[in-house]
Scaffold this motif. Sequence first.
Motif, PDB file in Angstrom:
ATOM      1  N   TYR A 222       0.812  -1.218   0.000  1.00  0.00           N
ATOM      2  CA  TYR A 222       0.000   0.000   0.000  1.00  0.00           C
ATOM      3  C   TYR A 222       0.845   1.269   0.000  1.00  0.00           C
ATOM      4  N   ALA A 223       2.057   1.199   0.551  1.00  0.00           N
ATOM      5  CA  ALA A 223       2.957   2.351   0.431  1.00  0.00           C
ATOM      6  C   ALA A 223       3.353   2.562  -1.025  1.00  0.00           C
ATOM      7  N   ASP A 224       3.685   1.480  -1.706  1.00  0.00           N
ATOM      8  CA  ASP A 224       4.015   1.570  -3.134  1.00  0.00           C
ATOM      9  C   ASP A 224       2.828   2.120  -3.925  1.00  0.00           C
ATOM     10  N   ASP A 225       1.649   1.599  -3.624  1.00  0.00           N
ATOM     11  CA  ASP A 225       0.455   2.010  -4.365  1.00  0.00           C
ATOM     12  C   ASP A 225       0.174   3.494  -4.170  1.00  0.00           C
ATOM     13  N   HIS A 226       0.367   3.974  -2.951  1.00  0.00           N
ATOM     14  CA  HIS A 226       0.159   5.410  -2.695  1.00  0.00           C
ATOM     15  C   HIS A 226       1.172   6.233  -3.481  1.00  0.00           C
ATOM     16  N   LEU A 227       2.427   5.785  -3.500  1.00  0.00           N
ATOM     17  CA  LEU A 227       3.477   6.526  -4.197  1.00  0.00           C
ATOM     18  C   LEU A 227       3.165   6.661  -5.682  1.00  0.00           C
ATOM     19  N   ARG A 228       2.643   5.600  -6.270  1.00  0.00           N
ATOM     20  CA  ARG A 228       2.302   5.652  -7.698  1.00  0.00           C
ATOM     21  C   ARG A 228       1.248   6.718  -8.002  1.00  0.00           C
ATOM     22  N   GLY A 229       0.415   7.032  -7.042  1.00  0.00           N
ATOM     23  CA  GLY A 229      -0.643   8.008  -7.253  1.00  0.00           C
ATOM     24  C   GLY A 229      -0.262   9.430  -6.916  1.00  0.00           C
ATOM     25  N   THR A 230       0.971   9.657  -6.477  1.00  0.00           N
ATOM     26  CA  THR A 230       1.420  11.006  -6.149  1.00  0.00           C
ATOM     27  C   THR A 230       1.914  11.729  -7.402  1.00  0.00           C
ATOM     28  N   SER A 231       2.272  12.987  -7.210  1.00  0.00           N
ATOM     29  CA  SER A 231       2.871  13.782  -8.292  1.00  0.00           C
ATOM     30  C   SER A 231       4.394  13.687  -8.275  1.00  0.00           C
ATOM     31  N   LEU A 232       4.946  12.819  -7.429  1.00  0.00           N
ATOM     32  CA  LEU A 232       6.394  12.740  -7.249  1.00  0.00           C
ATOM     33  C   LEU A 232       7.075  12.027  -8.416  1.00  0.00           C
ATOM     34  N   ASP A 233       8.328  12.379  -8.650  1.00  0.00           N
ATOM     35  CA  ASP A 233       9.165  11.698  -9.632  1.00  0.00           C
ATOM     36  C   ASP A 233       9.765  10.467  -8.943  1.00  0.00           C
ATOM     37  N   TYR A 234       9.000   9.397  -8.916  1.00  0.00           N
ATOM     38  CA  TYR A 234       9.370   8.249  -8.101  1.00  0.00           C
ATOM     39  C   TYR A 234      10.086   7.161  -8.902  1.00  0.00           C
ATOM     40  N   THR A 235      10.832   6.366  -8.165  1.00  0.00           N
ATOM     41  CA  THR A 235      11.331   5.081  -8.632  1.00  0.00           C
ATOM     42  C   THR A 235      11.128   4.107  -7.481  1.00  0.00           C
ATOM     43  N   ILE A 236      10.655   2.897  -7.779  1.00  0.00           N
ATOM     44  CA  ILE A 236      10.458   1.875  -6.759  1.00  0.00           C
ATOM     45  C   ILE A 236      11.331   0.681  -7.108  1.00  0.00           C
ATOM     46  N   ILE A 237      12.114   0.226  -6.126  1.00  0.00           N
ATOM     47  CA  ILE A 237      12.892  -0.990  -6.349  1.00  0.00           C
ATOM     48  C   ILE A 237      12.329  -2.118  -5.495  1.00  0.00           C
ATOM     49  N   HIS A 238      12.342  -3.332  -6.066  1.00  0.00           N
ATOM     50  CA  HIS A 238      11.845  -4.534  -5.405  1.00  0.00           C
ATOM     51  C   HIS A 238      12.971  -5.570  -5.393  1.00  0.00           C
ATOM     52  N   PRO A 239      13.940  -5.426  -4.499  1.00  0.00           N
ATOM     53  CA  PRO A 239      15.037  -6.400  -4.478  1.00  0.00           C
ATOM     54  C   PRO A 239      14.569  -7.756  -3.974  1.00  0.00           C
ATOM     55  N   GLY A 240      15.271  -8.800  -4.413  1.00  0.00           N
ATOM     56  CA  GLY A 240      14.970 -10.143  -3.949  1.00  0.00           C
ATOM     57  C   GLY A 240      15.412 -10.348  -2.508  1.00  0.00           C
ATOM     58  N   THR A 241      15.527 -11.596  -2.109  1.00  0.00           N
ATOM     59  CA  THR A 241      15.910 -11.931  -0.736  1.00  0.00           C
ATOM     60  C   THR A 241      17.300 -11.393  -0.428  1.00  0.00           C
ATOM     61  N   LEU A 242      17.408 -10.590   0.617  1.00  0.00           N
ATOM     62  CA  LEU A 242      18.633  -9.863   0.917  1.00  0.00           C
ATOM     63  C   LEU A 242      19.637 -10.719   1.680  1.00  0.00           C
ATOM     64  N   THR A 243      20.909 -10.562   1.317  1.00  0.00           N
ATOM     65  CA  THR A 243      21.993 -11.248   2.023  1.00  0.00           C
ATOM     66  C   THR A 243      23.075 -10.230   2.387  1.00  0.00           C
ATOM     67  N   ASN A 244      24.006 -10.651   3.219  1.00  0.00           N
ATOM     68  CA  ASN A 244      25.136  -9.800   3.598  1.00  0.00           C
ATOM     69  C   ASN A 244      26.425 -10.232   2.903  1.00  0.00           C
ATOM     70  N   GLU A 245      26.305 -10.955   1.811  1.00  0.00           N
ATOM     71  CA  GLU A 245      27.478 -11.394   1.059  1.00  0.00           C
ATOM     72  C   GLU A 245      28.129 -10.221   0.332  1.00  0.00           C
ATOM     73  N   ASP A 246      29.342 -10.441  -0.142  1.00  0.00           N
ATOM     74  CA  ASP A 246      30.027  -9.421  -0.934  1.00  0.00           C
ATOM     75  C   ASP A 246      29.258  -9.176  -2.230  1.00  0.00           C
ATOM     76  N   GLY A 247      29.256  -7.931  -2.666  1.00  0.00           N
ATOM     77  CA  GLY A 247      28.556  -7.591  -3.890  1.00  0.00           C
ATOM     78  C   GLY A 247      29.317  -8.032  -5.127  1.00  0.00           C
ATOM     79  N   THR A 248      28.558  -8.197  -6.203  1.00  0.00           N
ATOM     80  CA  THR A 248      29.158  -8.524  -7.493  1.00  0.00           C
ATOM     81  C   THR A 248      28.998  -7.387  -8.492  1.00  0.00           C
ATOM     82  N   GLY A 249      28.045  -6.479  -8.213  1.00  0.00           N
ATOM     83  CA  GLY A 249      27.767  -5.408  -9.158  1.00  0.00           C
ATOM     84  C   GLY A 249      26.996  -5.867 -10.368  1.00  0.00           C
ATOM     85  N   LYS A 250      26.521  -7.132 -10.339  1.00  0.00           N
ATOM     86  CA  LYS A 250      25.780  -7.671 -11.472  1.00  0.00           C
ATOM     87  C   LYS A 250      24.438  -8.228 -11.001  1.00  0.00           C
TER      88      LYS A 250
END
Length: 213
Positions: A136-164
């Motif tokens: 519902y937070a995402d849904d509200h944001l879509r209806g605003t006048s804001l220049d939004y971007t929404i990211i939906h990352p998968g399951t988060l880990t604390n491993e080293d990044g790959t940049g890919k």
Amino acid sequence: MKVLIIGAHGKIGHLLIGELQSRNIEFVAGLRSQEQIKAYNENNIETQFIDLTTSLDDIKNSIEESGADVIVFSAGAGGASDALTIEIDLDGAIKTMMVAEAIGIKRYIMVSSVFSDNRNKWDASGIRPYMTAKHYADDHLRGTSLDYTIIHPGTLTNEDGTGKIKLLGPNENDTIPRVDVAKALALIIQNSSTIGKEYTFASGDQPEEDIFS
């Protein structure tokens, strides 16, 4: 450009600080306790006290004081309780959107979750109140006048990044290091072509720069 990281003490928010520092992007760390503020100030990091459980006026004053013109919302209750999840991840998020619109901050970037728009996956996640709040937070944001971007990352880990990474479909999930999510946010902040878009992603074979810049 000056970025306000709401939830800067969280794992992704903290990593985003390092990403912005490496790119010489001005930012302020939005924090919810004086102990956090003291620790960050000791490391020469600009801070702003923001309590998402307070009134709309108090939040407005805090965001105005930050002097920011970009908001990254990465705050969350962290599973402390279902009630606090609704208060912070949903109501707190919406209050910051309302303030952004009221004071003229146009750019708003939301850290959401994989499956936030797929109700069939909510019960299996075991965190239905969290998924409800994100939806519902995402849904509200879509209806605003804001220049939004929404990211939906998968399951988060604390491993080293790959940049890919790889983009995911609505029924797909996979893991991704938090540091790669922070990098995605930094790239999105710098790229206006990401406005009005949503990205669901996990670790993969494609350089993040190819997707977000």
